[in-house]
Motif scaffolding. Structure first.
Motif, PDB file in Angstrom:
ATOM      1  N   TYR A   1      97.132 -19.603  -3.782  1.00  0.00           N
ATOM      2  CA  TYR A   1      97.042 -20.179  -5.122  1.00  0.00           C
ATOM      3  C   TYR A   1      98.416 -20.241  -5.797  1.00  0.00           C
ATOM      4  O   TYR A   1      99.303 -19.434  -5.531  1.00  0.00           O
ATOM      5  CB  TYR A   1      96.078 -19.381  -5.987  1.00  0.00           C
ATOM      6  CG  TYR A   1      94.642 -19.516  -5.555  1.00  0.00           C
ATOM      7  CD1 TYR A   1      93.879 -20.617  -5.938  1.00  0.00           C
ATOM      8  CD2 TYR A   1      94.043 -18.549  -4.755  1.00  0.00           C
ATOM      9  CE1 TYR A   1      92.555 -20.747  -5.535  1.00  0.00           C
ATOM     10  CE2 TYR A   1      92.724 -18.672  -4.349  1.00  0.00           C
ATOM     11  CZ  TYR A   1      91.990 -19.773  -4.737  1.00  0.00           C
ATOM     12  OH  TYR A   1      90.687 -19.897  -4.320  1.00  0.00           O
ATOM     13  N   ASP A   2      98.548 -21.218  -6.678  1.00  0.00           N
ATOM     14  CA  ASP A   2      99.767 -21.366  -7.469  1.00  0.00           C
ATOM     15  C   ASP A   2      99.678 -20.646  -8.808  1.00  0.00           C
ATOM     16  O   ASP A   2     100.700 -20.258  -9.378  1.00  0.00           O
ATOM     17  CB  ASP A   2     100.063 -22.850  -7.726  1.00  0.00           C
ATOM     18  CG  ASP A   2     100.327 -23.602  -6.447  1.00  0.00           C
ATOM     19  OD1 ASP A   2     101.183 -23.161  -5.663  1.00  0.00           O
ATOM     20  OD2 ASP A   2      99.658 -24.626  -6.215  1.00  0.00           O
ATOM     21  N   VAL A   3      98.460 -20.500  -9.316  1.00  0.00           N
ATOM     22  CA  VAL A   3      98.233 -19.800 -10.575  1.00  0.00           C
ATOM     23  C   VAL A   3      97.076 -18.835 -10.374  1.00  0.00           C
ATOM     24  O   VAL A   3      96.035 -19.209  -9.826  1.00  0.00           O
ATOM     25  CB  VAL A   3      97.886 -20.775 -11.725  1.00  0.00           C
ATOM     26  CG1 VAL A   3      97.586 -19.998 -13.011  1.00  0.00           C
ATOM     27  CG2 VAL A   3      99.009 -21.776 -11.954  1.00  0.00           C
TER      28      VAL A   3
ATOM     29  N   ARG B   1     106.362 -21.309  -7.772  1.00  0.00           N
ATOM     30  CA  ARG B   1     107.380 -22.326  -7.997  1.00  0.00           C
ATOM     31  C   ARG B   1     106.805 -23.749  -7.871  1.00  0.00           C
ATOM     32  O   ARG B   1     107.419 -24.703  -8.361  1.00  0.00           O
ATOM     33  CB  ARG B   1     108.542 -22.141  -7.018  1.00  0.00           C
ATOM     34  CG  ARG B   1     109.324 -20.848  -7.267  1.00  0.00           C
ATOM     35  CD  ARG B   1     110.516 -20.727  -6.320  1.00  0.00           C
ATOM     36  NE  ARG B   1     111.469 -21.806  -6.546  1.00  0.00           N
ATOM     37  CZ  ARG B   1     112.408 -21.777  -7.478  1.00  0.00           C
ATOM     38  NH1 ARG B   1     112.505 -20.735  -8.305  1.00  0.00           N
ATOM     39  NH2 ARG B   1     113.245 -22.775  -7.611  1.00  0.00           N
ATOM     40  N   ASN B   2     105.643 -23.886  -7.254  1.00  0.00           N
ATOM     41  CA  ASN B   2     104.994 -25.200  -7.197  1.00  0.00           C
ATOM     42  C   ASN B   2     104.606 -25.707  -8.580  1.00  0.00           C
ATOM     43  O   ASN B   2     104.309 -26.897  -8.737  1.00  0.00           O
ATOM     44  CB  ASN B   2     103.740 -25.147  -6.314  1.00  0.00           C
ATOM     45  CG  ASN B   2     104.068 -24.963  -4.850  1.00  0.00           C
ATOM     46  OD1 ASN B   2     105.172 -25.279  -4.406  1.00  0.00           O
ATOM     47  ND2 ASN B   2     103.112 -24.443  -4.089  1.00  0.00           N
TER      48      ASN B   2
ATOM     49  N   ARG C   1     106.786 -32.182 -16.073  1.00  0.00           N
ATOM     50  CA  ARG C   1     106.169 -33.460 -16.443  1.00  0.00           C
ATOM     51  C   ARG C   1     105.388 -33.322 -17.749  1.00  0.00           C
ATOM     52  O   ARG C   1     105.465 -34.189 -18.627  1.00  0.00           O
ATOM     53  CB  ARG C   1     105.242 -33.948 -15.323  1.00  0.00           C
ATOM     54  CG  ARG C   1     105.971 -34.595 -14.158  1.00  0.00           C
ATOM     55  CD  ARG C   1     105.016 -35.375 -13.285  1.00  0.00           C
ATOM     56  NE  ARG C   1     104.051 -34.507 -12.627  1.00  0.00           N
ATOM     57  CZ  ARG C   1     104.269 -33.908 -11.456  1.00  0.00           C
ATOM     58  NH1 ARG C   1     105.433 -34.084 -10.830  1.00  0.00           N
ATOM     59  NH2 ARG C   1     103.347 -33.156 -10.899  1.00  0.00           N
ATOM     60  N   CYS C   2     104.626 -32.252 -17.861  1.00  0.00           N
ATOM     61  CA  CYS C   2     103.855 -32.031 -19.089  1.00  0.00           C
ATOM     62  C   CYS C   2     104.780 -31.920 -20.294  1.00  0.00           C
ATOM     63  O   CYS C   2     104.511 -32.494 -21.361  1.00  0.00           O
ATOM     64  CB  CYS C   2     103.000 -30.774 -18.962  1.00  0.00           C
ATOM     65  SG  CYS C   2     101.522 -30.971 -17.947  1.00  0.00           S
TER      66      CYS C   2
ATOM     67  N   GLU D   1      96.927 -29.941 -11.657  1.00  0.00           N
ATOM     68  CA  GLU D   1      97.844 -30.445 -10.638  1.00  0.00           C
ATOM     69  C   GLU D   1      98.220 -29.400  -9.603  1.00  0.00           C
ATOM     70  O   GLU D   1      98.979 -29.693  -8.666  1.00  0.00           O
ATOM     71  CB  GLU D   1      99.110 -30.987 -11.300  1.00  0.00           C
ATOM     72  CG  GLU D   1      98.855 -32.110 -12.287  1.00  0.00           C
ATOM     73  CD  GLU D   1     100.140 -32.612 -12.912  1.00  0.00           C
ATOM     74  OE1 GLU D   1     101.095 -32.878 -12.157  1.00  0.00           O
ATOM     75  OE2 GLU D   1     100.186 -32.721 -14.156  1.00  0.00           O
ATOM     76  N   VAL D   2      97.729 -28.173  -9.762  1.00  0.00           N
ATOM     77  CA  VAL D   2      98.065 -27.090  -8.835  1.00  0.00           C
ATOM     78  C   VAL D   2      96.788 -26.330  -8.473  1.00  0.00           C
ATOM     79  O   VAL D   2      95.714 -26.589  -9.017  1.00  0.00           O
ATOM     80  CB  VAL D   2      99.109 -26.131  -9.448  1.00  0.00           C
ATOM     81  CG1 VAL D   2     100.434 -26.851  -9.664  1.00  0.00           C
ATOM     82  CG2 VAL D   2      98.605 -25.526 -10.751  1.00  0.00           C
ATOM     83  N   LYS D   3      96.922 -25.380  -7.557  1.00  0.00           N
ATOM     84  CA  LYS D   3      95.782 -24.569  -7.131  1.00  0.00           C
ATOM     85  C   LYS D   3      95.668 -23.349  -8.038  1.00  0.00           C
ATOM     86  O   LYS D   3      96.580 -22.522  -8.086  1.00  0.00           O
ATOM     87  CB  LYS D   3      95.955 -24.136  -5.680  1.00  0.00           C
ATOM     88  CG  LYS D   3      95.974 -25.303  -4.694  1.00  0.00           C
ATOM     89  CD  LYS D   3      96.193 -24.804  -3.275  1.00  0.00           C
ATOM     90  CE  LYS D   3      96.206 -25.965  -2.292  1.00  0.00           C
ATOM     91  NZ  LYS D   3      96.458 -25.508  -0.896  1.00  0.00           N
TER      92      LYS D   3
END
Length: 198
Positions: free
Chosen positions: A111-113, A131-132, A139-140, A154-156
């Motif tokens: 996971y990214d978060v 870091r992903n 962008r946000c 946009e991330v896992k």
């Protein structure tokens, strides 16, 4: 692994810098640093006025884009971090509990978060980020989408419900942040079980 303390807020509701509120024999931020040093190899401060925090002898980064809120501070911290995953915590959350942080870290996997969820909702200022997340965050920020959770799609993301913490036999106060003098007065005498020796 790295911990990032967000200390760049304006503290409008509290009326003064929350990082330097006394908690026991230390300030909030000194207390956090002492606890986080037991878990992490690196601690970074995200703050826009480095002079205020120079005495803490930690690397300090300013927001990647000014006046964009905590998302900008998290993004800057992740860019500076030497770790792929970093733990992010707000400076007004002094009730650090090592078991909760370690449990969240164990959930990272792919996971990214990894973010806790309480009855108040998600707690993105007490969470792990990879870091992903940097490019989606950026962008946000450029698009004016400034809520921390705006990039989550946009991330896992893994959400860890507070019910899971019951098995750890820990209180939920570590996920409380203090925004007003009344909240500070209510909780300033609280000490988690792993904090009573200090």
């Amino acid at each position: 692994m790295t911990a990032i303390i967000l200390a760049g807020g304006k503290s409008r509701r509290m009326g003064f810098n929350k990082a330097f509120l006394p908690y026991g024999d230390k300030t909030f931020i000194e207390h956090q640093i002492a606890r986080l040093n037991k878990i992490f190899d690196e601690i970074i401060l995200s703050a826009n006025d480095a002079r205020l925090y120079a005495h803490l002898n930690l690397p300090i980064v300013s927001d990647i884009l000014p006046e964009r809120g905590p998302l900008s501070g998290i993004c800057a911290g992740l860019i500076r971090s030497t770790s792929f995953h970093s733990f992010v915590i707000a400076c007004d959350m002094p009730f650090i509990h090592e078991k909760i942080i370690l449990y969240l870290r164990e959930q990272i996997g792919g996971y990214d978060v990894v973010v806790p969820q309480t009855s108040r909702g998600l707690e993105p200022l007490h969470a792990f980020y990879s870091r992903n997340c940097i490019q989606p965050m950026y962008r946000c920020l450029n698009e004016g989408r400034l809520r921390i959770i705006d990039f989550f799609s946009e991330v896992k993301v893994k959400i860890v419900d507070e019910q899971e913490f019951k098995e750890l036999d820990v209180p939920t106060q570590p996920l409380v942040n203090l925004n007003t003098p009344e909240e500070y007065q209510k909780y300033c005498d609280y000490k988690a079980p792993n904090q009573r020796e200090s």
